[in-house]
Design a protein around this motif. Structure first.
Motif, PDB file in Angstrom:
ATOM      1  N   PHE A 115      -6.487  -3.377   3.184  1.00  0.00           N
ATOM      2  CA  PHE A 115      -7.488  -2.670   3.970  1.00  0.00           C
ATOM      3  C   PHE A 115      -7.158  -2.692   5.458  1.00  0.00           C
ATOM      4  N   GLY A 116      -6.453  -3.726   5.912  1.00  0.00           N
ATOM      5  CA  GLY A 116      -5.982  -3.735   7.292  1.00  0.00           C
ATOM      6  C   GLY A 116      -4.966  -2.635   7.523  1.00  0.00           C
ATOM      7  N   GLU A 117      -4.073  -2.431   6.542  1.00  0.00           N
ATOM      8  CA  GLU A 117      -3.090  -1.358   6.626  1.00  0.00           C
ATOM      9  C   GLU A 117      -3.778   0.003   6.692  1.00  0.00           C
ATOM     10  N   LEU A 143       2.839   3.824   7.678  1.00  0.00           N
ATOM     11  CA  LEU A 143       2.280   2.485   7.644  1.00  0.00           C
ATOM     12  C   LEU A 143       3.217   1.572   8.424  1.00  0.00           C
ATOM     13  N   SER A 144       2.779   0.342   8.646  1.00  0.00           N
ATOM     14  CA  SER A 144       3.641  -0.605   9.335  1.00  0.00           C
ATOM     15  C   SER A 144       4.818  -0.975   8.452  1.00  0.00           C
ATOM     16  N   GLN A 187      -5.464   4.924   9.607  1.00  0.00           N
ATOM     17  CA  GLN A 187      -6.492   5.879  10.029  1.00  0.00           C
ATOM     18  C   GLN A 187      -6.465   6.060  11.545  1.00  0.00           C
ATOM     19  N   GLN A 188      -6.346   4.958  12.267  1.00  0.00           N
ATOM     20  CA  GLN A 188      -6.315   5.040  13.737  1.00  0.00           C
ATOM     21  C   GLN A 188      -5.093   5.821  14.215  1.00  0.00           C
ATOM     22  N   THR A 189      -3.959   5.507  13.625  1.00  0.00           N
ATOM     23  CA  THR A 189      -2.727   6.163  14.065  1.00  0.00           C
ATOM     24  C   THR A 189      -2.698   7.636  13.708  1.00  0.00           C
ATOM     25  N   VAL A 190      -3.088   7.968  12.480  1.00  0.00           N
ATOM     26  CA  VAL A 190      -2.988   9.360  12.060  1.00  0.00           C
ATOM     27  C   VAL A 190      -3.969  10.235  12.835  1.00  0.00           C
ATOM     28  N   ASP A 191      -5.115   9.678  13.217  1.00  0.00           N
ATOM     29  CA  ASP A 191      -6.043  10.429  14.068  1.00  0.00           C
ATOM     30  C   ASP A 191      -5.392  10.720  15.418  1.00  0.00           C
ATOM     31  N   GLN A 192      -4.692   9.731  15.947  1.00  0.00           N
ATOM     32  CA  GLN A 192      -3.993   9.921  17.220  1.00  0.00           C
ATOM     33  C   GLN A 192      -2.918  10.990  17.096  1.00  0.00           C
ATOM     34  N   TRP A 193      -2.165  10.946  15.992  1.00  0.00           N
ATOM     35  CA  TRP A 193      -1.094  11.919  15.789  1.00  0.00           C
ATOM     36  C   TRP A 193      -1.650  13.324  15.604  1.00  0.00           C
ATOM     37  N   ALA A 194      -2.756  13.454  14.899  1.00  0.00           N
ATOM     38  CA  ALA A 194      -3.348  14.778  14.671  1.00  0.00           C
ATOM     39  C   ALA A 194      -3.856  15.385  15.975  1.00  0.00           C
ATOM     40  N   ASN A 195      -4.202  14.535  16.942  1.00  0.00           N
ATOM     41  CA  ASN A 195      -4.718  15.012  18.225  1.00  0.00           C
ATOM     42  C   ASN A 195      -3.639  15.101  19.298  1.00  0.00           C
ATOM     43  N   THR A 196      -2.382  14.853  18.905  1.00  0.00           N
ATOM     44  CA  THR A 196      -1.274  14.947  19.859  1.00  0.00           C
ATOM     45  C   THR A 196      -0.571  16.289  19.689  1.00  0.00           C
ATOM     46  N   GLU A 197      -0.792  17.193  20.629  1.00  0.00           N
ATOM     47  CA  GLU A 197      -0.173  18.518  20.551  1.00  0.00           C
ATOM     48  C   GLU A 197       1.323  18.432  20.857  1.00  0.00           C
ATOM     49  N   VAL A 204       0.856  -1.189   0.000  1.00  0.00           N
ATOM     50  CA  VAL A 204       0.000   0.000   0.000  1.00  0.00           C
ATOM     51  C   VAL A 204       0.888   1.234   0.000  1.00  0.00           C
ATOM     52  N   SER A 205       0.541   2.226  -0.802  1.00  0.00           N
ATOM     53  CA  SER A 205       1.221   3.517  -0.726  1.00  0.00           C
ATOM     54  C   SER A 205       0.165   4.603  -0.519  1.00  0.00           C
TER      55      SER A 205
END
Length: 340
Positions: free
Chosen positions: A213-215, A179-180, A220-230, A164-165
């Motif tokens: 789709f697993g990737e 990605l992993s 999505q989970q990780t990038v949401d976490q990063w966007a909410n990490t000040e 996946v890219s």
């Protein structure tokens, strides 16, 4: 970010030829863009990747002596006989029509679309890229588009595998480094024989899509976490210091100059690039800004070199290092789904 190119610095010299180019994905500058209604076989033909007559011949020394247990793999690329590699006799080459043929099953059994097909390294490696529908939204606004790539080789350097890219639509920046680890996440396909649409092909397509789709879900989970990490200004400064380290006592003046200019370039991209508007102050924005600066440097190379950097994972390794530093400084748990 064009103002970054106006610096009379060593960094500018390293990026010679870059001033008139925009940062862009190799997907759009390398390979053949395929029409949406084309079959995979038609796409391969349009990309000039059929009729290569990939074959093997005996290998000889410069003195004309046959090399036992070895053979030359060669084919007709763009009308010219091209040697790909010297391999052991047990190696059986597979032309791209056969190696990629099972991808038609992906088209027939999913809503993915053919995007780009091409080859690089003189035909030694080839790829087929499918666009995955529905872009990923980061913080509700920043869009990321996903692609599934099938890659194969004629020189024994890679099996048939999928990966996946990802790219940000704002700047076409490749961000697959979040990605992993590709070595763990990619799906490798064994030789599936002469029936590209047989049972093995269906299994391969199903499993490749499952990995893809697993990737994407993990991203999505990780990038949401990063966007909410000040990130505080002090944390941001520490990240830049670790990625662009300078030791005034041990480093030469040349190294200090290059590293300092590289840091200034990345800081300027993070703070002032058009693609970074509203994205400073959090881990996602910092990762995007620094990796955008790195990719600006990559695009100073040839289109083929950029494509190889993305498809072969060189850009990912660089980005994973950036992600590792940011994750450590920001205190993001290493157990997050896609951090390595």
């Amino acid at each position: 970010a064009r103002q970054q190119m106006e610096r009379g610095s060593e960094m500018e010299k390293e990026l010679v030829g870059y001033e008139d180019r925009e940062a862009k994905s190799p997907r759009f500058v390398y390979g053949q863009t395929i029409r949406k209604d084309a079959t995979l076989a038609e796409g391969l033909k349009d990309a000039g990747m059929t009729g290569w007559n990939v074959r093997t011949e005996p290998a000889y020394t410069a003195d004309g002596l046959e090399i036992p247990g070895h053979q030359v793999v060669l084919g007709e690329v763009a009308g010219a006989t091209t040697p790909f590699a010297v391999m052991k006799s047990r190696y059986t080459p597979m032309d791209y029509g056969e190696a990629f043929g099972w991808g038609q099953t992906i088209l027939d059994n999913s809503d993915l679309e053919l995007d780009t097909i091409g080859y690089y390294r003189g035909g030694r490696r080839g790829f087929v890229s499918f666009r995955i529908p529905n872009s990923i939204k980061v913080a509700g606004a920043d869009e990321v588009r996903a692609y599934l790539n099938i890659i194969s080789s004629h020189d024994g350097t890679a099996p048939i595998f999928t990966q996946v890219s990802l790219e940000r639509l704002m700047c076409s920046n490749q961000i697959s480094g979040l990605l992993s680890d590709r070595s763990k996440a990619r799906y490798s396909v064994r030789h599936i024989g002469v029936d590209p649409l047989g049972r093995q092909s269906i299994t391969a397509a199903r499993e490749a899509l499952g990995v893809a789709f697993g990737e994407i879900e993990g991203f999505q989970q990780t990038v949401d976490q990063w966007a909410n990490t000040e990130m505080t200004p002090a944390q941001v400064d520490r990240v830049f210091s670790e990625i662009f380290p300078v030791d005034l006592e041990k480093d030469s003046a040349r190294v200090v100059s290059r590293m300092t200019n590289a840091r200034e370039f990345a800081e300027d991209t993070y703070e002032h690039s058009d693609a970074q508007k509203g994205m400073t102050g959090n881990a996602w924005g910092l990762f995007s800004g620094i990796t955008e600066a790195f990719q600006w440097k990559e695009t100073a190379k040839s289109d083929e070199a950029v494509a190889a950097s993305v498809l072969d994972g060189g850009l990912d390794r660089q980005q994973r290092r950036v992600a590792g530093v940011i994750g450590t400084v920001a205190g993001i748990p290493k157990a997050a789904p896609v951090l390595v």
